[in-house]
Design an enzyme around this catalytic site. Structure first.
Site, short mmCIF file in Angstrom:
data_model
loop_
_atom_site.label_atom_id
_atom_site.label_comp_id
_atom_site.label_asym_id
_atom_site.label_seq_id
_atom_site.Cartn_x
_atom_site.Cartn_y
_atom_site.Cartn_z
N GLY A 76 0.82 -1.20 0.00
CA GLY A 76 0.00 0.00 0.00
C GLY A 76 0.86 1.26 0.00
O GLY A 76 1.96 1.26 -0.54
N LEU A 77 0.39 2.31 0.64
CA LEU A 77 1.08 3.59 0.69
C LEU A 77 1.40 4.10 -0.71
O LEU A 77 2.49 4.58 -0.97
CB LEU A 77 2.37 3.49 1.51
N CYS A 78 0.45 3.91 -1.63
CA CYS A 78 0.68 4.45 -2.96
C CYS A 78 -0.55 5.23 -3.41
O CYS A 78 -1.00 5.12 -4.54
CB CYS A 78 1.04 3.36 -3.95
N GLY A 79 -1.09 6.03 -2.50
CA GLY A 79 -2.22 6.89 -2.85
C GLY A 79 -3.43 6.08 -3.25
O GLY A 79 -3.66 4.99 -2.76
N ALA A 106 3.05 6.67 -8.02
CA ALA A 106 1.99 7.06 -7.08
C ALA A 106 2.54 7.16 -5.67
O ALA A 106 2.21 8.07 -4.91
CB ALA A 106 0.85 6.06 -7.13
#
Lengths: 286, 143
Positions: free
Chosen positions: A86-89, A241
């Site tokens: 995760g942590l990709c907007g 992203a």
């Protein structure tokens, strides 16, 4: 001074978070460049493959491959490419939203859906909300290989050959530039042959040994190369992203620190003023 | 000048060779084939082996391919190289593995897609993002 100390700790912790997000931003930036290189490196094969397949579609072969036949659509397959982390907007969320709209439309037309997921985010999402997952692969890492995809793609191709599905789609993010990634759903099967005027006349290949195994092997590789291209492109998108998301996180952390520092200074000032007025008050009383 | 034929050797992950040649030799499944310019259109599978190219300069280049496809058009030869040796049973095993992982992901839940729930969660995520955006704007104005 209790308040001041609390604020100081908070500033420290935000500063640490900022260091992490900054590091992640830089890592993502360098990984994005590498992913873009891989995307570029994979392009010649995909292009050549497309050429050969369009030649093949123009050839007047006796054997007609099922991949080129348009059938009545009763059930479709979708290969979903997502990131592992995760942590990709909103990258994955945007793709899933586009996909849900597409799937709902299909379902309303009475078309069944089979899914194959690439990446743990898609597996997790469709694992939670249902959907008939027939194949799955996760943890491809930053340097995926075509060999990692063969199994999952074969599941869908087998289903297509056996008539389990009548159309096959690929859902992934297209890398427009480092600020823009576009969720896309592309039809892989049946093939859409490109028109080539030069090859209009009647001709055919010499096939060695037989048309069927040669075409089978070729088209299988073609679909795999499309999927690979999608995966590589999605990784470039993921990194871009993440870079943007981490940059805005670092900026936000900086803003928060500024605000907290202002509050901290005010609190310190207030404490000093209070002390002085207490001393003055005490002296006046004596 | 002798006639030449354009040769492209590519694999899924990179381009290996692109340039003119006087003659190309490739390990087809039926035995090695030699391709000269203006060869008839040919499509064949390759087995693991060596692709040799005679360049117009008289050099001979050789590349190892672990199988793949060979396409011949009168003026273009394309070698689509595999990255690893492929065998029917290995592919089959990979497919079974993919299915097994899917079954694991499918465990204890129905195959019916719960659209309402899925959309609700996505909408919630989007709403959170919007809220954060608004908060940021507001704090930006107060400065």
């Amino acid at each position: 001074m209790a308040v001041a100390k609390e604020i100081r700790t908070k500033i420290g912790s935000i500063r640490n978070t900022q260091k992490i997000t900054k590091a992640m931003e830089m890592v993502a930036a360098s990984k994005m460049r590498k992913a873009q290189d891989r995307m570029r490196a994979a392009r010649p094969y995909a292009e050549k493959m497309r050429q050969v397949v369009s030649h093949l579609a123009m050839a007047h072969a006796e054997y007609h491959h099922p991949f080129m036949e348009v059938r009545e659509v009763k059930r479709i397959g979708i290969v979903i490419v997502s990131s592992d982390r995760g942590l990709c907007g909103g990258l994955n969320a945007n793709l899933f939203r586009t996909l849900l709209r597409f799937m709902k439309e299909k379902e309303e037309q009475g078309v069944g859906i089979d899914l194959v997921t690439i990446g743990s985010k898609a597996a997790g999402f469709f694992g939670r909300f249902g959907g008939n997952i027939t194949g799955s692969v996760t943890h491809l890492g930053d340097t995926p290989h075509v060999t990692d995809l063969i199994g999952t793609i074969k599941v869908m191709l087998d289903a297509y050959n056996e008539g389990g599905i009548d159309e096959l789609y690929l859902a992934f993010n297209v890398f427009v530039n480092s600020m823009t990634q576009r969720p896309t759903i592309e039809r892989m099967l049946p093939l859409q042959p490109a028109e080539d005027e030069e090859l209009r006349h009647h001709w055919d290949y010499i096939y060695e040994p037989e048309p069927k195994p040669v075409m089978d092997a070729l088209l299988e590789r073609y679909i795999e190369s499309l999927a690979y291209q999608g995966v590589v492109e999605n990784i470039a998108c993921e990194m871009a992203a993440r870079m943007v998301a981490m940059k805005s996180a670092s900026d936000n952390a900086g803003k928060l620190i500024d605000e907290l520092e202002l509050i901290y200074n005010k609190a310190r000032q207030a404490a000093i003023t209070q002390e002085i007025s207490e001393i003055v008050g005490g002296a006046a009383a004596v | 000048m002798a006639m030449t034929i354009h040769v492209d050797i590519v694999s899924a992950e990179t381009e290996i060779f692109s340039g003119p040649a006087e003659m190309v030799f490739a390990p087809a499944v039926e035995g090695e084939v030699g391709i000269a310019p203006r060869h008839a259109p040919l499509l064949t599978r390759l087995k693991p082996g060596e692709v040799r190219i005679q360049t117009p300069e008289g050099e001979e280049l050789s590349f190892y391919v672990s199988g793949g496809m060979l396409e011949v058009q009168p003026h273009v030869v394309t070698v689509l190289s595999d990255l690893a040796e492929r065998a029917e049973d290995l592919d089959e095993a990979a497919a079974l593995e993919a299915k097994r992982r899917a079954e694991e992901a499918m465990k204890d839940r129905s195959a019916e897609m719960d659209y309402a729930k899925a959309q609700a969660e996505l909408a919630e995520a989007a709403a959170q993002l919007r809220a954060i955006e608004r908060l940021r704007k507001r704090s930006g104005r107060s400065h």
